[in-house]
Design a protein around this motif. Structure first.
Motif, short mmCIF file in Angstrom:
data_model
loop_
_atom_site.label_atom_id
_atom_site.label_comp_id
_atom_site.label_asym_id
_atom_site.label_seq_id
_atom_site.Cartn_x
_atom_site.Cartn_y
_atom_site.Cartn_z
N VAL A 63 0.82 -1.22 0.00
CA VAL A 63 0.00 0.00 0.00
C VAL A 63 0.85 1.26 0.00
CG1 VAL A 63 -1.92 -1.17 1.14
CG2 VAL A 63 -0.19 0.00 2.52
N ASN A 64 2.12 1.15 0.33
CA ASN A 64 2.99 2.32 0.34
C ASN A 64 3.84 2.45 -0.92
OD1 ASN A 64 2.65 3.68 3.06
ND2 ASN A 64 3.08 1.58 3.73
N THR A 65 3.63 1.57 -1.90
CA THR A 65 4.33 1.72 -3.17
C THR A 65 3.74 2.89 -3.95
OG1 THR A 65 2.83 0.06 -4.11
CG2 THR A 65 4.98 -0.71 -3.32
N PRO A 66 4.52 3.52 -4.83
CA PRO A 66 4.02 4.71 -5.54
C PRO A 66 2.80 4.44 -6.43
CG PRO A 66 6.41 4.59 -5.66
CD PRO A 66 5.96 3.29 -5.07
N GLY A 67 2.74 3.25 -7.03
CA GLY A 67 1.66 2.99 -7.97
C GLY A 67 0.47 2.25 -7.40
N TRP A 68 0.39 2.12 -6.06
CA TRP A 68 -0.69 1.34 -5.46
C TRP A 68 -2.07 1.91 -5.77
CZ3 TRP A 68 -2.84 -2.81 -4.09
CH2 TRP A 68 -3.94 -2.82 -3.24
N ALA A 69 -2.20 3.22 -5.78
CA ALA A 69 -3.51 3.83 -6.02
C ALA A 69 -4.03 3.48 -7.41
CB ALA A 69 -3.42 5.35 -5.85
N ALA A 70 -3.14 3.54 -8.41
CA ALA A 70 -3.58 3.21 -9.77
C ALA A 70 -3.88 1.73 -9.90
CB ALA A 70 -2.49 3.62 -10.77
N VAL A 71 -3.06 0.86 -9.26
CA VAL A 71 -3.32 -0.58 -9.33
C VAL A 71 -4.63 -0.94 -8.64
CG1 VAL A 71 -2.47 -2.82 -8.54
CG2 VAL A 71 -0.88 -1.18 -9.54
N ARG A 72 -4.89 -0.33 -7.50
CA ARG A 72 -6.14 -0.63 -6.79
C ARG A 72 -7.34 -0.21 -7.63
NH1 ARG A 72 -7.06 2.55 -1.30
NH2 ARG A 72 -7.02 4.24 -2.84
N LYS A 73 -7.25 0.90 -8.32
CA LYS A 73 -8.36 1.36 -9.15
C LYS A 73 -8.56 0.46 -10.36
CE LYS A 73 -10.11 5.43 -11.58
NZ LYS A 73 -9.83 6.84 -11.95
N SER A 74 -7.47 -0.09 -10.91
CA SER A 74 -7.57 -0.88 -12.14
C SER A 74 -7.86 -2.35 -11.90
CB SER A 74 -6.26 -0.76 -12.93
OG SER A 74 -6.01 0.58 -13.30
N PHE A 75 -7.48 -2.87 -10.71
CA PHE A 75 -7.62 -4.30 -10.46
C PHE A 75 -8.53 -4.65 -9.29
CE2 PHE A 75 -3.72 -4.02 -12.86
CZ PHE A 75 -3.72 -5.14 -13.65
N PHE A 76 -8.80 -3.73 -8.41
CA PHE A 76 -9.55 -4.06 -7.19
C PHE A 76 -10.66 -3.04 -6.96
CE2 PHE A 76 -5.14 -5.47 -6.62
CZ PHE A 76 -5.34 -6.82 -6.43
#
Length: 301
Positions: A63-76
């Motif tokens: 959750v602290n990686t830079p791209g987590w927000a985009a991954v969460r929106k695209s996959f979860f």
């Protein structure tokens, strides 16, 4: 405690004999049991705590990686998952239907192949060679290529009636997995000691009766874990029928992904396949552990 062994001819009771009973455990044995119980409880506690700590560390890292927000929106994305649920679940029902028929076909066809490969005598050499060639061929060709050849090649011959693509996907699964499972059966059959076969034949049983009543029951116990592992593998590969155009869970997830420009339906389909496989995985582990305990009775000090 005593028991009467019977009566004499005169009717008098015969001398009684004590019944054999196991002695109660000693103090040392009770102490060892209590120690093992404490050790088991301590091991379980440590396992739970270490697992929770490890999961928390992994979660904090992700959750602290830079791209987590985009991954969460695209996959979860929960909203996309809820919208895609009906179509993906309907596709999963097709996967389950194909899985059931494919598992039955593999079980029967693979047993026939294994039986042909175990035939003895020069007169059966053509059958043995044919079965060996079949297993070598379909264990070497990837399942995806078999799906294309069967799903698009056989209907192109125009000698079969028009069938749904799920049918041809089932045929491809049976052809491929029968080659693998037949080798499992053959290993189990050859693991039965030859004295079992000789004893059965000496009692007047024919080759078929010996195979059915003596060899196969013992072989089944030996190869049950391996057979169940192959079934788990087939549960995953049944999703490949989507390449033929069947609207299963994978194809439905692809359609929903194209409609929403979001990969959450793929994650949903993957989770459904995991939930489908988990009961069989746990059952396989339980049966394997049970068989290991039976084989190791008396070996632990």
């Amino acid at each position: 405690m005593t028991t009467t062994l019977g009566r004499s001819r005169s009717g008098d009771p015969l001398p009684t004999a004590p019944l054999s009973t196991s002695p109660p455990p000693s103090e040392n044995e009770l102490g060892r049991r209590a120690f093992r119980q404490r050790q088991t409880g301590r091991a379980v506690l440590i396992s739970v705590v270490s697992t929770l700590v490890f999961a928390a560390l992994v979660w904090l890292f992700v959750v602290n990686t830079p791209g987590w927000a985009a991954v969460r929106k695209s996959f979860f994305d929960p909203a996309v998952a809820i919208k895609a649920w009906p179509r993906v679940f309907e596709g999963l029902l097709l996967n389950i239907q194909v899985l059931i028929f494919a598992a039955l076909g593999v079980l029967i066809f693979s047993l026939i192949l294994a039986t042909l490969r175990t035939l003895r005598g020069p007169v059966f050499f053509p059958l043995r060679a044919l079965a060996a060639g079949y297993t070598d061929l379909f264990r070497g060709v990837p399942l995806l290529i078999v799906l294309y050849l069967v799903g698009f090649g056989l209907p192109g011959l125009d000698i079969f009636p028009r069938m749904p693509v799920a049918f041809w996907g089932t045929v491809a699964l049976i052809l491929t997995y029968s080659a693998y499972v037949s080798e499992v059966w053959r290993a189990g059959i050859e693991a039965v000691h030859p004295s079992q076969v000789l004893a059965a034949r000496s009692l007047g049983l024919s080759h078929g009766q010996t195979l059915r009543r003596v060899v196969l029951p013992q072989a089944l116990r030996k190869v049950t874990p391996a057979l169940m592992n192959d079934f788990v593998a087939m549960q995953k590969d049944v999703g490949l029928i989507s390449v033929l155009g069947a609207v299963d869970a994978v194809r439905a997830a692809q359609i929903e992904t194209a409609a929403s420009f979001n990969f959450t339906p793929y994650v949903l389909a993957g989770l459904l396949f995991v939930l489908l496989a988990l009961p069989m995985i746990r059952l396989t582990d339980w049966i394997t552990a049970r068989m290991r305990r039976r084989e190791q009775i008396g070996s632990l000090v």
